[in-house]
Every structure is written in C-alpha cells, then in structure tokens.
Write a protein that holds these residues in place. Structure first.
Motif, mmCIF file in Angstrom:
data_model
loop_
_atom_site.group_PDB
_atom_site.id
_atom_site.type_symbol
_atom_site.label_atom_id
_atom_site.label_comp_id
_atom_site.label_asym_id
_atom_site.label_seq_id
_atom_site.Cartn_x
_atom_site.Cartn_y
_atom_site.Cartn_z
ATOM 1 N N LEU A 80 -15.576 5.252 -3.933
ATOM 2 C CA LEU A 80 -15.328 4.241 -2.906
ATOM 3 C C LEU A 80 -16.191 4.450 -1.661
ATOM 4 O O LEU A 80 -15.937 3.840 -0.614
ATOM 5 N N VAL B 273 -11.991 0.844 5.529
ATOM 6 C CA VAL B 273 -10.567 0.524 5.512
ATOM 7 C C VAL B 273 -10.031 0.596 6.933
ATOM 8 O O VAL B 273 -10.133 1.632 7.607
ATOM 9 N N ASP C 60 -6.825 0.887 8.874
ATOM 10 C CA ASP C 60 -5.465 1.328 8.565
ATOM 11 C C ASP C 60 -4.557 1.073 9.762
ATOM 12 O O ASP C 60 -4.532 1.851 10.722
ATOM 13 N N THR D 111 -3.747 4.859 2.142
ATOM 14 C CA THR D 111 -5.080 4.934 2.753
ATOM 15 C C THR D 111 -5.685 6.320 2.612
ATOM 16 O O THR D 111 -6.899 6.453 2.525
ATOM 17 N N LEU E 157 -7.300 6.365 -0.768
ATOM 18 C CA LEU E 157 -8.575 5.648 -0.712
ATOM 19 C C LEU E 157 -9.639 6.493 -0.007
ATOM 20 O O LEU E 157 -10.803 6.528 -0.430
ATOM 21 N N ALA F 94 -13.684 6.265 0.715
ATOM 22 C CA ALA F 94 -13.620 5.175 1.689
ATOM 23 C C ALA F 94 -13.610 5.740 3.111
ATOM 24 O O ALA F 94 -13.077 6.821 3.367
ATOM 25 N N VAL G 125 -11.952 5.482 6.475
ATOM 26 C CA VAL G 125 -10.671 4.970 6.958
ATOM 27 C C VAL G 125 -10.566 5.172 8.462
ATOM 28 O O VAL G 125 -10.687 6.300 8.959
ATOM 29 N N VAL H 33 -11.097 -3.587 3.654
ATOM 30 C CA VAL H 33 -9.675 -3.514 3.338
ATOM 31 C C VAL H 33 -8.913 -3.319 4.640
ATOM 32 O O VAL H 33 -9.337 -2.554 5.513
ATOM 33 N N THR I 139 -2.107 0.854 -3.488
ATOM 34 C CA THR I 139 -3.449 1.312 -3.850
ATOM 35 C C THR I 139 -3.955 0.596 -5.095
ATOM 36 O O THR I 139 -5.107 0.154 -5.154
ATOM 37 N N VAL J 3 -4.845 -2.981 -4.104
ATOM 38 C CA VAL J 3 -6.100 -3.040 -3.353
ATOM 39 C C VAL J 3 -7.299 -2.911 -4.283
ATOM 40 O O VAL J 3 -8.261 -3.696 -4.212
ATOM 41 N N LEU J 4 -7.267 -1.930 -5.172
ATOM 42 C CA LEU J 4 -8.399 -1.719 -6.072
ATOM 43 C C LEU J 4 -8.572 -2.898 -7.029
ATOM 44 O O LEU J 4 -9.704 -3.282 -7.362
ATOM 45 N N ASN K 77 -5.854 15.933 -4.107
ATOM 46 C CA ASN K 77 -5.688 14.626 -4.727
ATOM 47 C C ASN K 77 -5.536 14.828 -6.237
ATOM 48 O O ASN K 77 -6.307 15.562 -6.848
#
Length: 400
Positions: free
Chosen positions: A17, A22, A24, A35, A38, A43, A45, A107, A192, A195-196, A364
């Motif tokens: 990503l 993003v 938030d 978030t 992501l 991403a 954020v 996003v 999530t 969003v994806l 993660n």
C-alpha cells in the motif's frame, strides 16, 4: 495514489500500500486499529486528533515511559506508523487544513456519530464532491439508520446487546464480557476489508465510494454458528461455560496440575486421543461412536477422559496428545502466550523506533512472500508532526 507528508529523513514507506494516503479522523479502537493495519502495509496515515488528543491517551494504567512521558499502552497498541496533527475543527484555519487533507486523501476513516462530520463539511457527500476518488469509511456502533444513528457505539454495549454476553460465563452464573473489545477489533478488520475492496474497484472505475461498518452488524456476523443456530435453526443459544454446543471433547479438561484444552473435532482425532490416553475401547462404544453421540453423551464421556488425564501433568499430556495429531493446549496467561509464540518461531514482538522513543509492539499478523509489514514510526505524541503536515497542506502537494 497521493504522496503524503513524509518528513525529511523519515524511512520511506514500503509494502503493497506504499503511496496511499489515509486521513484518519477516527479515535479509540476500531478505526485506529484499521488505519494501523493499512499503515503497516505501507500506507501513509495522518492521524487527525482534537486538541485533547485521542481518548485512549488517557486510558491508563498500564503505561510505558516513551521519551520521558508516561504513555498509555492502550494507545501505543493501535497507533504505530502514523503521523499526528492536532486540529480544532471549530477553528477556521484548522478546519481548512482538515478539508484540504480530505481533498487529497485516497482513504478517509472516521468514527464520529453518523452525520457528526456534516456540520464541518467533512461528510462523505461533501468530501466526494471535490475528491470523487476517495474511499470514505465510516465506523459506527449501530449504523446510520434512524433507529441506530443516535446510539453510543461502545464495544461493551454491543457485547451486551448482540447476545455475546449471554453466551459467556458459567451456565449458572452471570453473563460476562470478553476479555478484549472483540467487536471493536472485528469492526476494524471489516472496515479494512471494505476499504481494500473499494480501492480495488477504483482501479477500474476511477471513483471511490462510501464504506459503512457498524459494531452490531460485525458482532452478529462474528457470532457465526451461534447466530446461525438462531436464524437457521430457530434455536436460542445459551451459556455453557467452556463447553461447545456441537462438539465434545472441545473444552478444558483437568490434568494433575491444571487444565488442558482438548479439541477432538472429528472421529479420527477422538480415536487418536483415546489411544494416547490408553482407552482404545471408547471409540467403538456406541455411546461415543460419532461426534453427535459424544456430544449427546458428554456427561458420561467426560469423567472417563478426566480419570486418565488426572494421572499426569498438563505439560506431559500436551506433548503426547499433540504428538499424536490431536489439537490441544494449556491455558496460558498473556505473557505465556507471547512466550509460546516466540518458542515456535513466530517472532510476535517488533520494536518500533529507536532509543528512548522505542516501543515494543505486536507484529502485524499478515505475512507476504514478496513484501512484508513495515514498522517505520512509533506511535506519535500529540501533534508531533503538526508543523510539517500543516506546511504540506498549505504549500502544495509535493512531499517536503
């Protein structure tokens, strides 16, 4: 994809990503968890906080000393890889910055009460008018319909209303909540996914859309077999302690020094379990021949299994039962759970940041063959990146 306000000298974002921006506008758990996931995947954020900061900054103890400041571990757990800017939406200048961030974002994630951002011109319709490609995710407690929009969306309330608490606890005791805000986490995961999915569709249409997730719908979906028992089987599930309504053995059973969770989920596993326990005659007993038989006759089967299990320690039985291919496990404390993950090579803890600002964090859980989660930034202090973000929003779209 839109370039974000990466600060000078900051590690570049990696992952699938990378390059995604993003905005938030969420707080507490469901939105920040979404978030963070992501952000872990690359991403950029930008965490928008009010002047008082995210509520979870004050949810303590426990705390960790981060750069000389006692910081809530609750906040630390769901806010890594983000940049913080404090914006007072009642201030004209700050509101302009918030609107510009929304205009640039790929996003936007928010969990205000439904309609709460409309008075600031930050609702989906207004944002999409100037940013039609935006994927705008709203997370609420009970949806945006007239019956649910005004209800407060706290996980504990949803655990109560959804029926989860009626299923949790001893059969003759009081209902209990789960030990974690399970539906906040579940709603964050659903957001999530939404969003994806919307981003994938945007590749072919060029347009974003409004993604809505509410905790109650996530709860009813997440109760899986229990809600299915009601809607498909006209059954009202009830508390059974640690027992399973449809399987046996599938619960903690006492050994010489404590309980061991044993889950023989099919006839083959039950036969293997009985072989290890030295009870080879049980699988051919008509009372225990198939799962439905064992479930119906659990009160007769349980003492036969327990009699054997009590002769040895849970560690000894764990080794032998697992070795035979039957799922089982000890009931650990959280520290023991983390330690076990380490023992089997899952590397559950990552350290984000350096020196006094370093924060241990849970990895993660997603693993990729070609890319991996990225741990660039520790959870930010309030408005830590405010100056660079405001400058980026007012001076142009190029990354500083």
């Amino acid at each position: 994809m839109t370039a974000g306000p990466a600060g000078a000298g900051a590690p570049p974002a990696r992952g699938p990503l990378a390059g995604l921006l993003v905005a938030d506008f969420s707080r507490i758990l469901a939105g920040p968890y979404a978030t963070m996931l992501l952000a872990d995947l690359g991403a950029e954020v930008v965490k928008v906080e009010g002047p008082g900061g995210d509520d979870t900054r004050t949810w303590q103890p426990p705390v960790r000393d981060v750069g000389g400041e006692a910081t809530s571990t609750y906040y630390l757990g769901v806010n890594r890889n983000k940049r913080s800017v404090a914006l007072d939406l009642k201030d004209d200048g700050d509101l302009a910055a918030a609107r510009e961030l929304a205009r640039r974002a790929d996003v936007l994630v928010e969990n205000f009460k439904p309609g709460g951002l409309a008075r600031f011109g930050l609702d989906y319709e207004t944002v999409a008018a100037t940013n039609p490609a935006v994927v705008y995710a709203s997370i609420s407690g009970f949806g945006s319909g007239p019956g649910g929009r005004s209800l407060p969306g706290y996980d504990l309330i949803v655990q109560a209303i959804s029926g989860l608490m009626s299923l949790t606890g001893d059969p003759d005791g009081s209902p209990y909540r789960a030990g974690v805000a399970v539906f906040d986490v579940m709603a964050g995961l659903h957001a999530t996914i939404g969003v994806l999915s919307a981003l994938n569709l945007r590749h072919s249409t060029g347009r974003g859309q409004h993604v809505e997730v509410d905790l109650l719908s996530s709860a009813l979906s997440g109760l899986v077999n229990q809600t299915s028992a009601h809607v498909a089987g006209d059954v009202v599930p009830f508390r059974m302690g640690n027992s399973h309504p449809s399987l046996f053995p599938y619960e903690p059973l006492p050994c010489a020094d404590g309980d061991l969770v044993v889950t023989a989920g099919n006839d083959g596993q039950f036969r293997k379990l009985c072989d290890v326990l030295g009870l080879p005659e049980l699988p051919d007993d008509p009372r225990f021949l198939h799962n439905e038989d064992r479930t119906a006759n659990r009160e007769e089967l349980r003492p036969l299994l327990v009699e054997r299990l009590r002769t040895r320690s849970k560690t000894e039985w764990f080794r032998d039962i697992i070795g035979a291919g039957v799922p089982c496990g000890p009931i650990n404390t959280v520290d023991q759970g983390v330690a076990f993950a380490r023992e089997i090579g899952l590397d559950p803890v990552v350290t984000v940041g350096e020196g006094a600002a370093a924060v241990p964090s849970i990895r993660n859980p997603i693993r990729f063959s070609d890319t991996d989660a990225d741990y660039r930034l520790p959870p930010p202090s309030l408005d830590e990146h405010g100056t660079e973000i405001r400058r980026w929003l007012t001076e142009g779209e190029e990354t500083p």
